[in-house]
Scaffold this motif. Structure first.
Motif, PDB file in Angstrom:
ATOM      1  N   GLU A  67     -11.892 -53.270  36.643  1.00  0.00           N
ATOM      2  CA  GLU A  67     -12.366 -54.574  37.137  1.00  0.00           C
ATOM      3  C   GLU A  67     -13.465 -55.163  36.264  1.00  0.00           C
ATOM      4  OE1 GLU A  67     -13.375 -56.799  41.274  1.00  0.00           O
ATOM      5  OE2 GLU A  67     -12.270 -54.929  41.257  1.00  0.00           O
ATOM      6  N   GLU A  78     -14.605 -58.582  32.376  1.00  0.00           N
ATOM      7  CA  GLU A  78     -13.917 -58.281  33.623  1.00  0.00           C
ATOM      8  C   GLU A  78     -12.414 -58.442  33.417  1.00  0.00           C
ATOM      9  OE1 GLU A  78     -15.276 -61.104  36.552  1.00  0.00           O
ATOM     10  OE2 GLU A  78     -14.660 -62.817  35.357  1.00  0.00           O
ATOM     11  N   HIS A  79     -11.663 -58.003  34.417  1.00  0.00           N
ATOM     12  CA  HIS A  79     -10.200 -58.118  34.395  1.00  0.00           C
ATOM     13  C   HIS A  79      -9.607 -57.430  33.161  1.00  0.00           C
ATOM     14  CE1 HIS A  79     -11.295 -61.940  36.724  1.00  0.00           C
ATOM     15  NE2 HIS A  79     -10.947 -61.017  37.604  1.00  0.00           N
ATOM     16  N   LYS A 117     -11.952 -67.513  31.141  1.00  0.00           N
ATOM     17  CA  LYS A 117     -12.198 -66.908  32.458  1.00  0.00           C
ATOM     18  C   LYS A 117     -11.058 -67.158  33.442  1.00  0.00           C
ATOM     19  CE  LYS A 117     -15.947 -66.262  35.768  1.00  0.00           C
ATOM     20  NZ  LYS A 117     -16.191 -64.842  35.556  1.00  0.00           N
ATOM     21  N   GLU A 118     -10.581 -68.397  33.538  1.00  0.00           N
ATOM     22  CA  GLU A 118      -9.507 -68.704  34.497  1.00  0.00           C
ATOM     23  C   GLU A 118      -8.197 -68.034  34.092  1.00  0.00           C
ATOM     24  OE1 GLU A 118      -9.720 -71.988  31.450  1.00  0.00           O
ATOM     25  OE2 GLU A 118     -11.190 -70.983  32.692  1.00  0.00           O
ATOM     26  N   ALA A 121      -8.376 -64.329  35.128  1.00  0.00           N
ATOM     27  CA  ALA A 121      -8.086 -64.153  36.555  1.00  0.00           C
ATOM     28  C   ALA A 121      -6.582 -64.244  36.811  1.00  0.00           C
ATOM     29  CB  ALA A 121      -8.835 -65.193  37.382  1.00  0.00           C
ATOM     30  N   TRP A 124      -4.937 -61.026  35.501  1.00  0.00           N
ATOM     31  CA  TRP A 124      -5.280 -59.924  36.410  1.00  0.00           C
ATOM     32  C   TRP A 124      -4.365 -59.948  37.643  1.00  0.00           C
ATOM     33  CZ3 TRP A 124      -8.102 -55.628  36.080  1.00  0.00           C
ATOM     34  CH2 TRP A 124      -8.515 -54.988  37.254  1.00  0.00           C
ATOM     35  N   SER A 125      -4.119 -61.139  38.191  1.00  0.00           N
ATOM     36  CA  SER A 125      -3.243 -61.280  39.355  1.00  0.00           C
ATOM     37  C   SER A 125      -1.788 -60.988  39.005  1.00  0.00           C
ATOM     38  CB  SER A 125      -3.333 -62.694  39.931  1.00  0.00           C
ATOM     39  OG  SER A 125      -4.610 -62.932  40.456  1.00  0.00           O
TER      40      SER A 125
END
Length: 137
Positions: A67, A78-79, A117-118, A121, A124-125
């Motif tokens: 994470e 992150e991710h 960043k977006e 995310a 990651w999903s």
């Protein structure tokens, strides 16, 4: 006089010979990632900042997810999603926690493929352990 036809625009097409089915496609030369659904259609594409060590073209899978941690360049990331090792360096996708683009590596050997960043995310999903990763030139 007739006007010129509009030139189609939009995101770059998914590279040919990038595999089949649901997968993440990473182009080393284009510095771009595509998220491909089970039908083979790209649902999202975005640019990335590669590390200094590139993965070889081929087929991989996501082998580990973390994470958040500090990257080898000292940046909080992150991710993180790892998919291979090249020249002794772990290769994976991540985004900076503060959303910044990475500074030049100053001779460091880094395998982090940094995302906005977006996009981090979204990746990651999309990608769980075992998700296919196709690396193309």
């Amino acid at each position: 006089t007739p006007s010129a036809l509009p030139t189609p625009s939009g995101p770059p097409a998914l590279p040919e010979a990038s595999g089949v089915g649901r997968r993440i496609v990473y182009s080393v030369y284009a510095h771009r990632v595509w998220l491909v659904d089970a039908t083979g259609e790209s649902s999202r594409t975005f640019t990335v900042w590669p590390g200094t060590v590139d993965p070889q073209p081929g087929r991989y899978t996501i082998t580990a997810r973390t994470e958040a941690t500090t990257g080898s360049d000292g940046v909080r990331v992150e991710h993180i999603m790892y998919f291979t090792v090249a020249s002794g360096v772990n290769i994976g996708f991540s985004n900076a926690v503060d959303g910044a683009s990475p500074p030049p590596a100053n001779g460091a050997r880094t395998g982090g493929i940094r995302l906005h960043k977006e996009d981090g995310a979204a990746l990651w999903s999309f990608g769980d352990l075992g998700t296919k990763v196709s690396v193309v030139k």
